[in-house]
Design an enzyme around this catalytic site. Structure first.
Site, PDB file in Angstrom:
ATOM      1  N   LYS A 166       0.685  -1.254  -0.048  1.00  0.00           N
ATOM      2  CA  LYS A 166      -0.054   0.017   0.033  1.00  0.00           C
ATOM      3  C   LYS A 166       0.746   1.265   0.042  1.00  0.00           C
ATOM      4  O   LYS A 166       0.679   2.136  -0.773  1.00  0.00           O
ATOM      5  CB  LYS A 166      -0.937   0.045   1.219  1.00  0.00           C
ATOM      6  N   ARG A 226      -8.994   0.973   9.834  1.00  0.00           N
ATOM      7  CA  ARG A 226      -8.475  -0.326  10.191  1.00  0.00           C
ATOM      8  C   ARG A 226      -9.401  -1.164  10.929  1.00  0.00           C
ATOM      9  O   ARG A 226      -9.330  -2.254  11.310  1.00  0.00           O
ATOM     10  CB  ARG A 226      -7.022  -0.427  11.119  1.00  0.00           C
ATOM     11  N   ARG A 248      11.948  -5.755   4.710  1.00  0.00           N
ATOM     12  CA  ARG A 248      11.458  -4.286   4.245  1.00  0.00           C
ATOM     13  C   ARG A 248      12.704  -3.381   4.920  1.00  0.00           C
ATOM     14  O   ARG A 248      13.056  -3.409   6.132  1.00  0.00           O
ATOM     15  CB  ARG A 248      10.187  -3.725   4.793  1.00  0.00           C
ATOM     16  N   ARG A 264      12.084  -1.266  10.446  1.00  0.00           N
ATOM     17  CA  ARG A 264      11.140  -0.976  11.659  1.00  0.00           C
ATOM     18  C   ARG A 264      11.204  -1.993  12.643  1.00  0.00           C
ATOM     19  O   ARG A 264      11.378  -3.318  12.440  1.00  0.00           O
ATOM     20  CB  ARG A 264       9.821  -0.950  10.905  1.00  0.00           C
ATOM     21  N   ARG A 279       0.803  -8.912  13.669  1.00  0.00           N
ATOM     22  CA  ARG A 279       0.021  -7.732  12.956  1.00  0.00           C
ATOM     23  C   ARG A 279      -0.845  -8.263  11.866  1.00  0.00           C
ATOM     24  O   ARG A 279      -1.875  -8.040  11.663  1.00  0.00           O
ATOM     25  CB  ARG A 279       1.285  -6.704  12.109  1.00  0.00           C
TER      26      ARG A 279
END
Ligand code: ADP
Ligand code: AMP
Length: 220
Positions: free
Chosen positions: A13, A86, A125, A158, A169
């Site tokens: 996204k 969310r 990532r 992160r 998550r």
């Protein structure tokens, strides 16, 4: 253009929001980036959000809704909501907020990908902490490892992209966010894209499915 990007963490996204905001001028609004910025500046909001974010849980709805309400007044050229709403409560509050300002959504883009791919993407990532731009060690590497191609500054991994938090998550997404698929299907605004495709192909599919308007800033 007013869009919501819906989909699990790691679906791409943020990657697509950054590309499309340059092309169409609508601003990317990443609630995760806003929260991380507050956390690094040590604001009250950041302190409140920190423990939820570290554990992979959602920050309480009322905090997020207040944050978006403040943000909405700064978006004259439209928005791409990335990571919001969310929960159904957030979506309902957002509908009321838009209605009170006489604004309508153009589309809700649902990014679809399988769990194994999402885990691989998130654990690989690397992120530019200054603007949220994501890279990936395997699928979308920067020219120089650890360095952002555009601003030349360092990339970071992160904390919540560690495997243990990633699985939490993804569970939170299934439980609390996936009901939004039906919520937005009912509104007739939902379009689905294959988030497993290469980045450029995902962009093309989004543009085709939202019936994108004339580009405002094709050079960027
Ligand atoms: P989200 O914002 O949905 O959490 P990101 O845009 O940060 O997801 O992407 C997650 C990771 O996957 C990043 O490392 C990014 O570089 C990579 N990625 C994004 N889109 C693709 C794609 N279409 N193919 C392969 N890797 C991708
Ligand atoms: P993201 O950058 O979208 O992956 O979000 C990182 C973290 O910020 C999430 O795991 C949540 O703790 C928090 N967060 C971001 N957006 C929201 C939201 N809309 N509602 C609740 N929590 C959020």
């Amino acid at each position: 253009m007013r869009l919501i990007f819906l989909g699990p963490p790691g679906a791409g996204k943020g990657t697509q929001a950054q590309i499309l905001q340059r092309r169409f001028g609508a601003k990317q609004v990443s609630t995760g980036d806003i929260l991380r910025d507050n956390r690094s500046r040590g604001t009250e909001l950041g302190k409140l959000a920190e423990s939820y974010m570290n554990s992979g849980a959602l920050v309480p709805d009322e905090v997020i809704i207040k944050m978006i309400e403040a943000e909405l007044d700064t978006l004259p050229d439209g928005f791409i909501m990335d990571g919001f709403p969310r929960t159904v409560a957030q979506a309902e509050a957002f509908d009321c907020l838009l209605e009170s300002k006489d604004l309508t959504l153009d589309a809700v883009v649902l990014f679809e990908a399988d769990r194994a791919t999402l885990i691989a993407r998130l654990t690989g990532r690397w992120t530019n902490p200054r603007n949220g731009r994501p890279y990936n060690a395997a699928t979308n590497p920067p020219r120089v490892p650890g360095i952002d191609d555009e601003d030349g500054g360092p990339l970071v991994q992160r904390d919540d992209d560690k495997l243990e938090t990633v699985t939490k998550r993804l569970d939170v997404y299934e439980r609390q966010t996936s009901p939004l698929v039906e919520y937005y299907r009912h509104s007739g605004k939902l379009v689905q894209v294959d988030a497993l495709a290469p980045v450029d192909d995902v962009t093309k599919e989004i543009v085709a499915k939202i019936g994108a308007p004339v580009e405002q800033n094709a050079a960027g």
